[in-house]
Scaffold this active site. Structure first.
Site, short mmCIF file in Angstrom:
data_model
loop_
_atom_site.label_atom_id
_atom_site.label_comp_id
_atom_site.label_asym_id
_atom_site.label_seq_id
_atom_site.Cartn_x
_atom_site.Cartn_y
_atom_site.Cartn_z
N ALA A 243 0.82 -1.20 -0.05
CA ALA A 243 -0.14 0.05 -0.22
C ALA A 243 0.88 1.20 0.04
O ALA A 243 0.43 2.22 -0.48
CB ALA A 243 -1.04 -0.05 1.19
N PRO A 245 2.89 4.50 -0.69
CA PRO A 245 2.66 5.53 0.56
C PRO A 245 1.39 5.66 0.75
O PRO A 245 1.03 6.79 1.61
CB PRO A 245 3.58 6.68 -0.05
CG PRO A 245 3.10 6.81 -1.44
CD PRO A 245 3.11 5.19 -2.03
N GLY A 246 0.18 5.02 0.15
CA GLY A 246 -0.94 5.17 0.71
C GLY A 246 -1.69 5.97 -0.23
O GLY A 246 -3.20 6.31 0.05
N GLY A 247 -1.44 6.07 -1.46
CA GLY A 247 -2.23 7.07 -2.55
C GLY A 247 -3.58 6.18 -2.79
O GLY A 247 -4.72 6.92 -2.97
N CYS A 373 3.50 -0.66 -12.28
CA CYS A 373 3.80 0.65 -13.05
C CYS A 373 5.21 0.12 -14.04
O CYS A 373 5.89 0.89 -14.13
CB CYS A 373 4.14 1.85 -12.08
SG CYS A 373 5.37 1.34 -10.97
#
Length: 476
Positions: A243, A245-247, A373
């Site tokens: 997860a 950095p939490g975006g 990505c």
């Protein structure tokens, strides 16, 4: 127009990538020349920034229109009253798009130079100022207030504290030094603030340092698409397996109106702290973040009592997002990637371990979204083909919204299956020159189309679990 050299890769990595993009299926569907042209175009695009900066509005705290109005005021301050349009994405209502101006020509290079590390250089091309830790070298007499030409050391050869550097360097633009050379390299306790404030970057993007931090999250366009494809609903129990950095974690919580349970895992403790900080900043209470290895997240001993902490019982989650660790070969801008072939190919087995755990943790009728990505066939379409062979309980699903292109041939998937995947491939369009005049004349539809195509390289697959993994499969 190309202003930077194509991404620098180790020869064996470039050959490996090329083999994937020029596989038999691809070549027979077009031609060897066309496949090679697309591959070279991709390498060229990867070293340049996308045409748009993308930000996601935290709809939990404010309306999109309210935040858009605040952002327009902020951009006018940053750009000296220059009028830059802010567009709301028609298919992603919580996403705002800001065009990147550039490449800007006729920027006069200064005698006084600073060399920054490649990672810092990539950030500068996307609107960041130069922070002190990113500065590798500075001219001998540099003092605070000097106009400095900033260059990126794309091959990592510059020694920290050097007074000059004759290696491979790429011009990023000019800025004003906030510190003298002596302050930067003087051996005092490490400085962390801005070292050079960029005033004439080659690519003009807004800086989001402390800009509306509770209302906006800087996020690449495909990263915002992923959570909409997951389509989380209020009241559900949802797992974000990798997860930080939490975006995407905070996006999930916002989409369920903070009503439900969002579990976020990451195995690096300071990254987990970052998830918690972001949740707090964005006012989201439904998120619980744990420092835990996702490959071990299934509870094998049901007697062990962990009170909602990992590991979890099988079939505990309504939806799971596996935004998997990957080779990151779709990130932009990236002028040099130093990964070895062994490192690039090491991700596929790890992704399969995580995917296997995700299937076990998902309830029957639940949704699993897998994303990366990167642009490699092995980490994307090959993983989908493997998953469908390995887990008869999974069905590939069409995605909504469908903004990227279809999947790449070469993994043995059918045409229908490829249409249900999303591959964001920056080589689809030519590199753009954008200036204020061209923006004034541009149609909104054309700008949205460009934002959808000229983004980072990314991949998304969506699966439905149609029956329990504990049921015996008659064909096995």
């Amino acid at each position: 127009m190309s202003v930077f050299p194509k991404i620098s890769l180790r020869p064996e990595v470039e050959n490996y990538l090329k083999e994937g993009f020029m596989n038999k299926e691809v070549v027979s569907a077009s031609s060897k020349q066309e496949a090679e042209r697309k591959f070279e175009t991709l390498l060229n695009h990867l070293s340049h920034p996308p045409s748009f900066t993308t930000v996601r509005v935290n709809t939990h705290l404010a309306s999109v229109q309210h935040v858009k109005n605040l952002l327009i005021v902020e951009l006018q301050k940053q750009f000296n009253e220059l009028s830059i349009p802010v567009l709301q994405h028609p298919d992603l209502p919580d996403v705002l798009l800001i065009p990147v101006i550039g490449p800007r020509k006729n920027i006069k290079k200064q005698q006084c130079e600073a060399i920054v590390g490649a990672q810092c250089g990539n950030a500068v091309l996307r609107g960041a100022h130069v922070y002190v830790p990113g500065i590798m070298s500075a001219s001998k007499f540099m003092k605070a207030g000097d106009v400095i030409s900033v260059y990126s050391d794309i091959k990592g050869k510059c020694k920290k504290g050097a007074k000059e550097f004759d290696g491979t360097k790429v011009f990023l633009g000019n800025g004003i030094s906030e510190r003298s050379r002596k302050e930067i390299f003087g051996g005092l306790p490490a400085l962390k603030g801005i070292g050079i404030r960029m005033t004439e970057p080659i690519y003009l993007s807004p800086s989001f340092d402390s800009v509306l931090p509770s209302y906006l999250f800087l996020q690449n366009l495909p990263s915002a698409v992923v959570t909409h494809v997951l389509n989380p609903q209020p009241g559900e129990k949802i797992l974000d397996m990798c997860a930080a950095p939490g975006g995407k974690t905070t996006h999930i919580a916002a989409l369920i109106h903070d009503q439900g349970e969002v579990i976020a895992l990451d195995k690096i403790s300071n990254k987990v702290e970052k998830i918690k900080q972001n949740a707090l900043l964005l006012g989201l209470n439904s998120i619980r973040a744990f420092c835990f290895d996702g490959t071990k997240a299934v509870k094998v001993d049901t007697i062990e009592h962990t009170e909602g902490a990992p590991p979890f019982l099988p079939e505990s989650f309504d939806r799971i997002l596996l935004d998997a660790p990957c080779s990151g070969m779709g990130q932009r801008p990236n002028m040099a990637c130093n990964l070895t072939l062994k490192e690039v190919t090491s991700y596929q087995p790890l992704q399969r371990k995580l995917f296997t755990v995700a299937v076990q943790l998902l309830k029957p009728g639940g949704v699993l979204v897998y994303s990366t990505c990167t642009v490699t066939l092995a980490e994307n379409e090959e993983q989908v083909a493997w998953a469908l062979r390995t887990f008869p309980c999974l069905q590939l699903q069409p995605q909504e919204p469908q903004i990227g292109g279809e999947g790449m041939m070469g993994a043995g998937l059918s045409f229908e299956q490829l249409k249900w995947l999303q591959r964001f491939d920056p080589s689809f369009v030519s590199l753009q020159d954008t200036d204020i005049d061209s923006l004034r004349d541009a149609r909104i539809e054309d700008m949205i189309w460009l934002a959808n195509k000229d983004c980072i390289g990314f991949f998304i697959a969506k699966f439905l679990k149609c029956k329990s993994t504990s049921e015996k499969d008659p064909q096995r």
